[in-house]
Design an enzyme around this catalytic site. Structure first.
Site, mmCIF file in Angstrom:
data_model
loop_
_atom_site.group_PDB
_atom_site.id
_atom_site.type_symbol
_atom_site.label_atom_id
_atom_site.label_comp_id
_atom_site.label_asym_id
_atom_site.label_seq_id
_atom_site.Cartn_x
_atom_site.Cartn_y
_atom_site.Cartn_z
ATOM 1 N N CYS A 198 0.798 -1.226 0.000
ATOM 2 C CA CYS A 198 0.000 0.000 0.000
ATOM 3 C C CYS A 198 0.832 1.278 0.000
ATOM 4 O O CYS A 198 0.281 2.372 -0.133
ATOM 5 C CB CYS A 198 -0.965 -0.011 1.189
ATOM 6 S SG CYS A 198 -2.068 -1.433 1.174
ATOM 7 N N HIS B 123 -2.819 8.222 5.625
ATOM 8 C CA HIS B 123 -3.089 6.900 5.068
ATOM 9 C C HIS B 123 -4.535 6.523 5.398
ATOM 10 O O HIS B 123 -5.309 6.209 4.521
ATOM 11 C CB HIS B 123 -2.105 5.893 5.646
ATOM 12 C CG HIS B 123 -2.103 4.574 4.950
ATOM 13 N ND1 HIS B 123 -1.906 4.456 3.593
ATOM 14 C CD2 HIS B 123 -2.255 3.309 5.422
ATOM 15 C CE1 HIS B 123 -1.949 3.174 3.252
ATOM 16 N NE2 HIS B 123 -2.168 2.457 4.338
ATOM 17 N N HIS C 36 -9.984 1.915 -0.095
ATOM 18 C CA HIS C 36 -8.532 1.783 -0.009
ATOM 19 C C HIS C 36 -7.997 1.204 -1.315
ATOM 20 O O HIS C 36 -8.113 0.006 -1.575
ATOM 21 C CB HIS C 36 -8.189 0.876 1.175
ATOM 22 C CG HIS C 36 -6.727 0.774 1.467
ATOM 23 N ND1 HIS C 36 -5.751 1.295 0.643
ATOM 24 C CD2 HIS C 36 -6.051 0.192 2.509
ATOM 25 C CE1 HIS C 36 -4.571 1.055 1.160
ATOM 26 N NE2 HIS C 36 -4.725 0.388 2.278
#
Length: 443
Positions: free
Chosen positions: A181, A316, A356
């Site tokens: 990620c 994030h 996400h």
């Protein structure tokens, strides 16, 4: 872009960008409209990918597993591709991971946005760095199928950057980056380092995520870290876990002197960026507040500015009960000085809009910050009206971005920051400066 040079004598700047996101978003303009209007771009699980939907939806009834909601942030154009345009045969194209196809399309648009002709770059020494992760598209190479012969290049992660360089005729470094990620922000960092080192005069950098299977939903169902209500709620007391999404973003980077000599529009300066790792201690997938704090301080040191100048932090913010508190602790220690007199930095996460997007999440957040800077407003982070109680908000100046509001510059400059953290322990952070643009913002 007027004003004195920030971030060294000849900083790396961003002169082009392109994006695809859920909800039919296919340009920075439509992306900004969705962000400014607080639109959630979540939809049902795809019905055209042959996913076992009934089995997925029933998984939560198995002991030790959590429910998988019929929701996510999916690209409506993931299957769209014109192979002839890129000189690829239809048989080869169908065997290619859609991440390759979407990345090629978005990179082409980023080059156009930078004022360059993508069809006239053959032989140019530009580089390409792309964040990407394996997301299980197509049959295995070991399975004999109609796609055999094309599965090696069709499934290789390196082919994401390689396809872009090949289609444009670029001769510089071409590197796919898998730090999960943190992939796209790591790619941006590496591209900037290469430009500063003289490996290339300019570069494409970004990330891509298109899910070829529901594997990520299954994995997080087993880990009980998946949203139960079909929303991604970063930093919220109502969050139950993350929600997966897709997307792609590519930016064009070069030295400011080159941009000015060529008359390129400058969206912002990349003042500094850093990548680090959690190290040993906790399990691999557990985030580290200490590592994130160290990373942010290092990036600010390279950028050469105090944390108090940063007005917007794109976090994030996955919405997980472990990740968000760890990240918030680091952000508060670095950007949340209680002595700030300007109202403090605003914090948000575009995952609240689109889910996400994994390896693409960092670049989608970075482009969000650039658009906020260009338009002089901070876009709200959804679901932020009930902040998590995991931190003491009264002891920090850091505040969640709850509404669409003006972003006041400091001496003609807006400073922002972006974070990305990977499940394999890699962390990335970037600090941006966006001198005030002319009134007619056309992005």
């Amino acid at each position: 872009m007027a004003g004195s040079v920030i971030g060294g004598e000849d900083p790396v700047v961003i002169v082009g960008m392109a994006v695809e996101a859920p909800g039919g978003i296919d340009s920075p303009r439509s992306y900004w409209s969705a962000l400014a209007e607080s639109r959630e771009l979540i939809g049902p699980l795809p019905r055209d990918r042959e996913w076992p939907l009934a089995r997925l939806r029933a998984l939560g009834r198995t002991p030790g597993w959590s429910d998988i909601p019929d929701a996510g942030g999916f690209l409506s154009t993931a299957a769209e591709f014109d192979p002839a345009f890129f000189g690829i045969t239809p048989r080869e194209a169908i065997a290619m991971d859609p991440q390759q196809r979407v990345a090629m399309r978005v990179a082409w648009r980023a080059v156009e946005d930078a004022g360059l002709n993508p069809a006239a770059l053959d032989g140019d020494g530009a580089g390409c760095w792309m964040g990407v992760s394996v997301l299980e598209y197509g049959p295995r190479m070991a399975d004999v199928s109609d796609h055999s012969g094309f599965r090696l290049t069709g499934s290789a992660l390196g082919a994401v950057a390689g396809r872009i360089s090949h289609s444009l005729g670029l001769l510089g470094p071409s590197i796919s980056v898998d730090t999960t990620c943190a992939g796209s922000l790591t790619a941006v960092h590496q591209a900037a380092v290469a430009i500063r080192a003289g490996d290339c005069d300019w570069a494409l950098a970004g990330g891509i995520c298109v899910m070829g299977s529901p594997g990520m939903f299954i994995e997080f169902s087993k880990n009980n870290a998946l949203s139960s209500d079909g929303h991604c709620r970063p930093y919220s007391a109502d969050s139950s876990g993350t929600l997966w999404g897709e997307g792609a973003g590519v930016i064009v980077l070069e030295r400011e002197s080159r941009a000015r000599s060529l008359g390129h529009r400058i969206y912002g300066r990349l003042l500094g960026s850093r990548v680090n790792h959690n190290g040993k201690g906790a399990p691999l997938a557990v985030p580290s507040t200490a590592a994130q704090e160290r990373l942010i301080r290092d990036a600010l040191s390279v950028a050469g500015i105090p944390a108090e100048l940063v007005g917007l932090v794109e976090g994030h913010g996955t919405g997980t009960p472990v990740g968000d508190p760890a990240e918030l602790a680091a952000l508060i220690k670095t950007y949340g000085s209680p002595t700030r007199t300007d109202g403090g930095a605003k914090l948000g996460s575009v995952k609240s809009n689109i889910g996400h997007a994994q390896a693409a999440s960092g670049i989608l957040g970075l482009i969000k910050v650039l658009l906020c800077g260009a338009h002089g407003h901070i876009a709200p982070s959804l679901w932020s009206d009930n902040p998590t109680e995991a931190v003491d908000w009264n002891a920090t100046s850091l505040r969640l971005a709850t509404k669409f509001e003006p972003w006041e510059p400091v001496d003609g400059v807006r400073y922002g920051a972006v974070s990305s953290f990977g499940v394999i322990g890699t962390n990335a952070h970037a600090v941006l400066a966006m001198p005030v643009l002319e009134e007619d913002v056309d992005v």
